[in-house]
Scaffold this active site. Structure first.
Site, short mmCIF file in Angstrom:
data_model
loop_
_atom_site.label_atom_id
_atom_site.label_comp_id
_atom_site.label_asym_id
_atom_site.label_seq_id
_atom_site.Cartn_x
_atom_site.Cartn_y
_atom_site.Cartn_z
N HIS A 9 0.87 -1.18 -0.17
CA HIS A 9 0.14 0.15 0.10
C HIS A 9 0.99 1.21 -0.03
CE1 HIS A 9 -3.51 2.40 1.49
NE2 HIS A 9 -2.58 3.39 1.72
N GLU A 10 1.85 1.36 0.91
CA GLU A 10 2.49 2.53 1.07
C GLU A 10 3.31 2.62 -0.14
OE1 GLU A 10 1.97 4.81 3.05
OE2 GLU A 10 0.63 3.58 4.24
N HIS A 38 1.73 4.84 -2.85
CA HIS A 38 2.02 6.26 -2.59
C HIS A 38 3.33 6.53 -3.45
CE1 HIS A 38 -1.54 7.11 -0.12
NE2 HIS A 38 -1.18 6.29 0.89
N HIS A 70 3.42 6.95 -6.84
CA HIS A 70 2.69 8.21 -7.14
C HIS A 70 3.35 9.24 -7.17
CE1 HIS A 70 -1.76 10.38 -6.79
NE2 HIS A 70 -1.17 10.62 -7.98
#
Length: 722
Positions: A506-507, A510, A513
């Site tokens: 998940h991290e 980021h 992105h």
């Protein structure tokens, strides 16, 4: 005030110095500036922070000089006698505040990742000053007149789409910051902002301090039955570090639920841990946050009214994709009944397990309580799917998960490659640094990985950018991921739970992105998107954690190197919807509490001081109260909503609607492939905030988001998730 700080402030403000000391002071001031790593851009690759040169004493001079520098730059823009242009106003603003940006970026990153007493004091001392500085910029009447003039003629400026959006966003942000208020109202707003800044700092520091102070002391190893030998050894080391030789310590995380509850057979100890967790911030004493909560919510309601909104949620949601509090209420209200119904079905299974066990042991039964949920969930999981979490951990060694899982998936999807480097300084020995290379072999970014929990680190997991990409500045990204994985005893491997594995993926979503950002203006770089959109790319990246080809590459036994058996892999996938009633209910409880607090109108202030009663009434009224499943965060330790997620905790589930649609798109287009990854990168990940978020989603998916994929993913379609 020390001499170095006094000189820095004097030089920054252009203050007159005694004539006899002018030359010496100038020389000393220049030396101080040269020694301070924030007064110029880092000379390390990609302007990576010079952690080996940064001292706590560097921050205050850089803050003061940086604020003074930016105010001079802003004054020059506002007082420019030439007519306002895109270049002499907005581009000039984009380039302003270099010293302050470098210093605050590192400072607030370290406040989260590796704080100490000196940094906490600086945070407290400067929180109101930073708020006042922002107000000095955002409430500058002459500056706003120039931005207003550009906004009125924006369609005649010959700008491309990103430039036009920059004009619109600057104008909107200045209006939302109070630029159109009367002088009297501006003065009131400044007072509110300053007090909110101070209160927010006190709240966050209380939460972190109490997490470190509210550990559970256990007298004997026998009471820790159910924990692994490694976990018991770690608890012993934690006690020894606190001067409690011969005892054991279970530290708390910032969430309501605590990891040890899944395994501890001692029900009384489970109850102690749970009750200590939920009592944080509300039991009196130095860390009690109840009065802070009431005052913060009162001030936010007053600020919203000053800005012309019925409540703070309406104000805060105006520039999000949700747009209105009504839209958020409708979505959360649609999900809550199904979530609670699923949680009740799950609870019935847990109660049946309890009853069977107690009867078999000839003991009286008991009613399922919050501290029982995780423990009996693991028992039901094991019975239903013939495995438990402890079977998985030997296959999830941290470095393998990161390099053979997370990085491997990024290579398959985007063509990225990674190389660890040891020549760059780090702020803590836990940190690992990697160069990130694009598919063509060129350097894309630098990635910083900080996995372990420690007392100097706040709870949770997050990403931040030390350097943000921008064609205007020529900068490439330096981004970091932070986790809170318990450190194993010395010499032992770091073995992850499945939740920790998915959090790592998940991290890194980021991080992608941030690393893929390909925008012109710093304003739009990377994750600078609406709060209810920012979690979307990270949630998408979780889908590769159990992708068979990825899982097979990293899920290998840490001792033998043997691949996780296919049967166990199949069970992981089959159990994906297990316990989703609990997970959704605890999340929605927190999200709906957030909305309840922030939908308090100015006619309802002062906000309630009995925080516990307000919570109980709100959860019951919203139909999300279910005693065995308390909210993921109680208000008094709900740091998200006292910071950047105020009226915005719904964003995780709002973004998950987009995520579920995107996962469906990938499955329908052949799954994990370079073609699909490149399309996702080109249409969405690289665009940052340079276009409307929902426009970017439509460009990627070819349609508006639909809620049905989320209901299916969460097991909320009426099925029992079995």
């Amino acid at each position: 005030m020390n001499t170095r700080l006094a000189l820095a402030i004097a030089l920054a403000l252009g203050a007159a110095l005694p004539a006899g000391s002018q030359a010496a002071a100038t020389t000393a001031g220049q030396a101080a500036q040269q020694a301070n790593p924030f007064f110029a851009e880092s000379t390390l690759p990609l302007h990576y922070p010079q952690f080996d040169r940064i001292h706590d004493s560097d921050f205050a001079p850089a803050f003061d000089a940086g604020m003074a520098q930016q105010l001079r730059e802003v004054a020059a823009i506002a007082d420019n006698p030439d007519a306002p242009t895109f270049d002499n106003t907005l581009i000039a603003l984009e380039k302003s505040g270099g010293i302050l940006d470098r210093a605050t970026t590192v400072f607030f990153s370290l406040i989260g990742a590796d704080t100490n007493d000196a940094r906490r004091k600086l945070q407290a001392d400067y929180s109101a000053r930073f708020a006042a500085h922002s107000d000095a910029v955002n409430l500058n009447g002459k500056l706003f007149e120039r931005i207003q003039a550009l906004h009125e003629k924006r369609d005649t400026l010959g700008l491309d789409a990103e430039g036009l959006r920059l004009v619109e966003k600057y104008h909107d942000n200045f209006v939302r910051a109070g630029a159109q208020l009367s002088d009297a109202d501006k003065a009131t707003l400044k007072e509110i902002n300053a007090e909110l800044a101070n209160l927010g700092t006190r709240f966050s520091q209380n939460v972190q301090a109490e997490v470190n102070a509210a550990y559970i002391v256990v007298d004997s190893a026998a009471e820790l039955d159910g924990l692994s030998a490694g976990q018991i050894a770690a608890a012993g080391e934690a006690a020894k570090a606190r001067g409690l030789e011969g005892k054991y310590v279970i530290a708390l995380l910032n969430t309501t639920g605590q990891p040890a509850l899944s395994n501890l057979t001692n029900r009384a100890l489970r109850q102690r841990i749970h009750e200590a967790s939920v009592a944080r911030g509300s039991k009196g004493g130095e860390y009690d946050n109840t009065a802070l909560v009431s005052r913060i919510m009162t001030l936010r309601a007053q600020k919203a009214a000053l800005m012309g909104f019925p409540n703070y949620a309406a104000y805060g949601l105006g520039n999000q994709t949700a747009k209105t509090a009504e839209a958020v209420n409708a979505m959360l209200g649609q999900l809550a009944p199904a979530a609670v119904a699923n949680a009740r079905r799950e609870a019935a299974d847990l109660q049946a397990m309890i009853d069977r066990e107690q009867q078999a042991a000839g003991k009286p039964g008991f009613e399922l309580q919050p501290w029982d949920w995780a423990f009996y969930t693991e028992k039901v999981r094991q019975a239903r799917y013939d495995f438990d979490e402890s079977q998985l951990k030997p296959y999830f060694e941290l470095k393998s998960v990161l390099e053979n899982g997370v990085f491997f998936a990024a290579g398959k999807e985007f063509g990225l490659s990674f190389k660890q480097r040891t020549d760059l300084p780090v702020y803590h020995e836990d940190v690992t640094v990697y160069d990130v290379f694009d598919a063509d072999g060129s350097q894309l970014a630098i990635f910083i990985f900080d996995p372990y929990a420690r007392e100097s680190k706040r709870g949770g997991a997050w990403m931040n950018a030390y350097v943000s990409q921008s064609a205007l500045t020529g900068n490439k990204p330096v981004v970091a991921n932070h986790l809170n994985i318990p450190r194993p005893p010395a010499g032992q491997p770091t073995l992850l739970t499945w939740d920790e594995v998915t959090t790592t993926f998940h991290e890194f979503g980021h991080a992608l992105h941030g690393m893929f950002s390909d925008v012109t203006y710093p304003y739009f770089s990377g994750t600078a998107v609406p709060r209810d959109f920012v979690e979307f790319p990270s949630q998408v990246n979780e889908m590769w954690a159990d992708e068979p080809s990825i899982l097979a590459n990293y899920a290998k036994h840490h001792q033998t190197g043997a691949a996780m058996p296919q049967a166990l892999l199949d069970k992981v996938v089959a159990a994906a919807k297990f316990n989703q009633g609990f997970a959704t209910t605890e999340y929605l409880g927190a999200a709906m509490l957030d909305q309840r607090w922030h939908q308090i109108g100015v006619d309802q202030v002062p906000a309630p001081q009995d925080v516990v009663k307000f919570e109980q009434d709100a959860l019951a009224s919203d139909g999300i109260f279910y005693a065995p499943v308390p909210p993921r965060y109680r208000t008094t330790y709900f740091s998200h909503i006292m910071g950047g997620y105020s009226a915005g905790y719904y964003a995780y589930i709002w973004s998950e609607v987009l995520d579920a649609n995107t996962q469906k798109w990938f499955r329908e287009h052949g799954g994990l492939s370079r073609a699909n990854g490149d399309h996702f990168r080109k249409t969405l990940l690289s665009r940052g905030g340079s276009a409307d978020a929902m426009e970017l989603f439509r460009n990627f998916a070819g349609h508006d988001p639909q809620i049905e994929p989320l209901l299916e993913k969460r097991g909320l379609t009426g099925a029992e998730g079995r």
